[in-house]
Design an enzyme around this catalytic site. Structure first.
Site, mmCIF file in Angstrom:
data_model
loop_
_atom_site.group_PDB
_atom_site.id
_atom_site.type_symbol
_atom_site.label_atom_id
_atom_site.label_comp_id
_atom_site.label_asym_id
_atom_site.label_seq_id
_atom_site.Cartn_x
_atom_site.Cartn_y
_atom_site.Cartn_z
ATOM 1 N N GLN A 65 -18.503 -11.658 19.378
ATOM 2 C CA GLN A 65 -17.502 -10.736 19.451
ATOM 3 C C GLN A 65 -18.304 -10.788 21.295
ATOM 4 O OE1 GLN A 65 -15.040 -8.818 20.142
ATOM 5 N NE2 GLN A 65 -14.960 -7.289 18.570
ATOM 6 N N GLU A 123 -13.141 -20.478 25.283
ATOM 7 C CA GLU A 123 -11.567 -19.849 24.964
ATOM 8 C C GLU A 123 -11.261 -19.768 25.125
ATOM 9 O OE1 GLU A 123 -12.455 -17.118 21.849
ATOM 10 O OE2 GLU A 123 -10.296 -16.019 22.520
ATOM 11 N N TYR A 152 -20.848 -9.922 14.815
ATOM 12 C CA TYR A 152 -20.420 -8.496 15.649
ATOM 13 C C TYR A 152 -21.801 -8.070 16.034
ATOM 14 C CZ TYR A 152 -15.429 -10.037 13.998
ATOM 15 O OH TYR A 152 -14.317 -10.438 13.811
ATOM 16 N N TYR A 200 -5.766 -18.818 17.508
ATOM 17 C CA TYR A 200 -4.629 -18.498 16.741
ATOM 18 C C TYR A 200 -3.617 -17.196 16.290
ATOM 19 C CZ TYR A 200 -2.550 -20.614 12.551
ATOM 20 O OH TYR A 200 -2.227 -20.888 11.436
ATOM 21 N N LYS A 225 -20.442 -15.133 4.062
ATOM 22 C CA LYS A 225 -19.565 -15.953 4.983
ATOM 23 C C LYS A 225 -20.340 -17.506 4.966
ATOM 24 C CE LYS A 225 -17.994 -14.391 8.853
ATOM 25 N NZ LYS A 225 -16.826 -13.556 9.592
ATOM 26 N N LYS A 266 -8.117 -18.335 32.793
ATOM 27 C CA LYS A 266 -8.164 -18.093 34.367
ATOM 28 C C LYS A 266 -9.286 -19.371 34.951
ATOM 29 C CE LYS A 266 -6.838 -13.115 34.121
ATOM 30 N NZ LYS A 266 -7.295 -11.658 34.138
ATOM 31 N N ARG A 304 -10.797 -14.360 9.475
ATOM 32 C CA ARG A 304 -9.706 -13.715 8.659
ATOM 33 C C ARG A 304 -8.155 -12.853 9.534
ATOM 34 N NH1 ARG A 304 -10.647 -7.215 7.498
ATOM 35 N NH2 ARG A 304 -10.082 -7.169 9.217
ATOM 36 N N GLY A 305 -9.019 -12.624 11.095
ATOM 37 C CA GLY A 305 -7.791 -12.010 11.467
ATOM 38 C C GLY A 305 -7.588 -11.011 11.418
ATOM 39 N N ASP A 306 -7.193 -9.795 12.738
ATOM 40 C CA ASP A 306 -6.861 -8.377 12.718
ATOM 41 C C ASP A 306 -5.377 -8.230 10.943
ATOM 42 O OD1 ASP A 306 -8.666 -7.768 14.300
ATOM 43 O OD2 ASP A 306 -8.002 -7.820 15.816
HETATM 44 P P1 FAD Z 1 -14.317 -10.952 8.265
HETATM 45 O O1 FAD Z 1 -15.332 -12.117 7.956
HETATM 46 O O2 FAD Z 1 -13.547 -11.130 6.646
HETATM 47 O O3 FAD Z 1 -15.094 -9.654 8.195
HETATM 48 C C1 FAD Z 1 -13.632 -8.076 8.192
HETATM 49 C C2 FAD Z 1 -14.629 -7.367 8.020
HETATM 50 O O4 FAD Z 1 -14.943 -7.111 6.381
HETATM 51 C C3 FAD Z 1 -15.723 -6.930 8.530
HETATM 52 O O5 FAD Z 1 -15.660 -5.406 9.001
HETATM 53 C C4 FAD Z 1 -16.660 -7.463 7.036
HETATM 54 O O6 FAD Z 1 -17.855 -6.117 7.533
HETATM 55 C C5 FAD Z 1 -16.146 -6.984 5.368
HETATM 56 N N1 FAD Z 1 -16.097 -7.919 5.008
HETATM 57 C C6 FAD Z 1 -16.211 -8.857 4.615
HETATM 58 N N2 FAD Z 1 -16.827 -9.733 2.734
HETATM 59 C C7 FAD Z 1 -16.454 -8.631 3.101
HETATM 60 C C8 FAD Z 1 -16.511 -8.371 1.776
HETATM 61 N N3 FAD Z 1 -17.124 -9.496 0.362
HETATM 62 N N4 FAD Z 1 -16.572 -7.204 0.488
HETATM 63 C C9 FAD Z 1 -16.140 -5.956 1.297
HETATM 64 N N5 FAD Z 1 -16.037 -6.007 3.205
HETATM 65 C C10 FAD Z 1 -16.151 -7.659 3.145
HETATM 66 N N6 FAD Z 1 -8.123 -12.750 15.743
HETATM 67 C C11 FAD Z 1 -7.104 -13.367 16.202
HETATM 68 O O7 FAD Z 1 -6.408 -12.991 15.416
HETATM 69 N N7 FAD Z 1 -7.070 -14.880 16.529
HETATM 70 C C12 FAD Z 1 -8.955 -15.794 16.767
HETATM 71 O O8 FAD Z 1 -8.473 -16.845 16.930
HETATM 72 C C13 FAD Z 1 -9.418 -15.139 17.209
HETATM 73 N N8 FAD Z 1 -10.459 -15.812 17.434
HETATM 74 C C14 FAD Z 1 -11.505 -15.072 16.900
HETATM 75 C C15 FAD Z 1 -12.839 -15.215 18.143
HETATM 76 C C16 FAD Z 1 -13.840 -14.930 17.732
HETATM 77 C C17 FAD Z 1 -15.146 -15.099 18.236
HETATM 78 C C18 FAD Z 1 -14.413 -13.220 17.139
HETATM 79 C C19 FAD Z 1 -15.442 -12.254 17.572
HETATM 80 C C20 FAD Z 1 -12.878 -12.984 16.430
HETATM 81 C C21 FAD Z 1 -11.543 -13.268 16.871
HETATM 82 N N9 FAD Z 1 -10.935 -12.363 16.418
HETATM 83 C C22 FAD Z 1 -9.649 -13.758 16.139
HETATM 84 C C23 FAD Z 1 -10.462 -11.430 15.668
HETATM 85 C C24 FAD Z 1 -10.786 -11.402 14.070
HETATM 86 O O9 FAD Z 1 -9.985 -12.769 13.495
HETATM 87 C C25 FAD Z 1 -10.947 -10.140 13.561
HETATM 88 O O10 FAD Z 1 -12.154 -9.609 14.534
HETATM 89 C C26 FAD Z 1 -11.201 -9.439 12.453
HETATM 90 O O11 FAD Z 1 -10.553 -8.244 12.255
HETATM 91 C C27 FAD Z 1 -12.056 -9.843 11.584
HETATM 92 O O12 FAD Z 1 -12.621 -11.610 11.341
HETATM 93 P P2 FAD Z 1 -13.527 -11.663 10.436
HETATM 94 O O13 FAD Z 1 -12.652 -13.418 10.080
HETATM 95 O O14 FAD Z 1 -14.668 -11.240 11.800
HETATM 96 O O15 FAD Z 1 -13.527 -11.529 8.683
#
Ligand code: FAD
Length: 288
Positions: free
Chosen positions: A176, A17, A145, A49, A165, A272, A107-109
């Site tokens: 993660q 990555e 996660y 992203y 999902k 790195k 989704r993103g943070d």
């Molecule tokens: P989701 O799958 O949408 O989950 C987010 C939260 O919502 C979880 O707590 C889940 O349990 C909950 N949830 C999901 N669906 C529902 C529902 N229907 N009802 C209620 N709750 C629900 N961030 C970036 O900004 N850019 C990146 O490029 C990036 N790359 C990543 C790569 C990897 C491999 C990982 C593990 C993380 C990455 N992240 C990145 C971080 C990620 O965006 C965050 O961890 C974010 O908070 C959650 O994204 P997600 O896609 O897992 O969300």
């Protein structure tokens, strides 16, 4: 090439990555790191992203360079929480036009200024997965996660949403970071039991900065095993020693994962190349 096809054709798949430069930061050092990393010929290169801030074009630029100039399959990340439907659609179409076949749907943070009253076009990654599917025949990845997502109070609920999902159209998952392999094995058992059968790629973070990792693990709720803490306590203040110890720890983690049947390894390279290459060299006979 689609990542799902790579996963089904190899015994062990290795991905790296990289992250693009932040806004107003120079591009050249990142591109140089990307070029160097691709010399290792990872099975694919994942390009993160930046959520918000209009830096998505940097992801596209790097992913396209990896794919077209360096001959390595790329996985472009895409986040949705800070974007409108139109912005997301435009980003997907840009990926398509650039010949990118693989997207990690995230989704993103949640941004600090997020207005939950007003909401947004996307709430969860599963909605983004459905949107990507409307735009064409992409191979779609999702995040997972092993210790549960930090916002989700109950791990079982997190797996329920993960299943939702995957059912929306996710072809593979990337985890993660984690530092205790038993946490992954336990997670794999639980998700398989709940009917999630797609390949899971294990995310490995080689630790080269002990203090930084302790902070980010605290934020993400990542468990640090005693053996790992002892290493950071001993070497954390000496960057060269910490780097060597971090490479050795990541190498051992990967060997144990492969020995236990894990078929996908993802290295969070932190841009790195020397660190990733040292791990790669340590595994030269194990990952062909
Ligand atoms: P989701 O799958 O949408 O989950 C987010 C939260 O919502 C979880 O707590 C889940 O349990 C909950 N949830 C999901 N669906 C529902 C529902 N229907 N009802 C209620 N709750 C629900 N961030 C970036 O900004 N850019 C990146 O490029 C990036 N790359 C990543 C790569 C990897 C491999 C990982 C593990 C993380 C990455 N992240 C990145 C971080 C990620 O965006 C965050 O961890 C974010 O908070 C959650 O994204 P997600 O896609 O897992 O969300």
């Amino acid at each position: 090439m689609k990542i799902i096809d790579i996963l089904s054709s190899k015994d062990v798949v290795l991905s790296y990555e990289v992250f693009p430069p932040k806004k107003d930061m120079p591009f050249e050092p990142i591109m140089a790191a990307v070029d160097k990393l691709c010399e290792d010929k990872p099975d694919f290169m994942s390009v993160t992203y930046g959520a918000g801030g209009g830096v998505g074009h940097n992801t596209l630029k790097i992913a396209e360079h990896v794919e077209k100039d360096l001959g390595v399959t790329s996985l472009a990340h895409l986040t949705c929480i800070s974007s409108t439907k139109e912005q997301v659609a435009a980003a997907i179409e840009d990926f398509k036009a650039a010949g990118i076949q693989n997207i990690l749907a995230l989704r993103g943070d949640i941004p600090a200024d997020y207005d939950s009253e007003k909401g947004s076009d996307f709430r969860y990654a599963s909605e983004l997965v459905r949107e990507i599917k409307k735009h064409g025949d992409f191979c779609i990845g999702g995040a997972c996660y092993p210790e549960g997502h930090v916002e989700c109070a109950h791990k079982e609920d997190d797996i329920t949403y993960l299943k939702e999902k995957v059912d929306a159209g996710v072809d593979f998952l990337t985890t993660q970071m984690f530092f205790d392999n038993n946490i992954l094995y336990n997670f794999l058992y639980r998700i398989r039991e709940r009917g999630i059968t797609v390949p899971v790629i294990a995310g490995i973070m080689p630790v080269t900065n002990g203090k930084q990792i302790a902070r980010s693990c605290q934020l993400s709720g990542t468990y640090l095993p005693a053996r790992f803490k002892t290493i950071v306590d001993k070497f954390g203040d000496d960057p060269e020693k910490m780097k060597q110890a971090g490479i050795a720890y990541a190498t051992e983690q990967i060997i144990d994962l492969i020995a236990n049947g894990v078929k996908g390894i993802h290295i969070y390279t932190m841009n790195k190349p020397d660190v990733a290459q040292s791990i790669r060299n340590n595994l030269s006979k194990i990952i062909g």
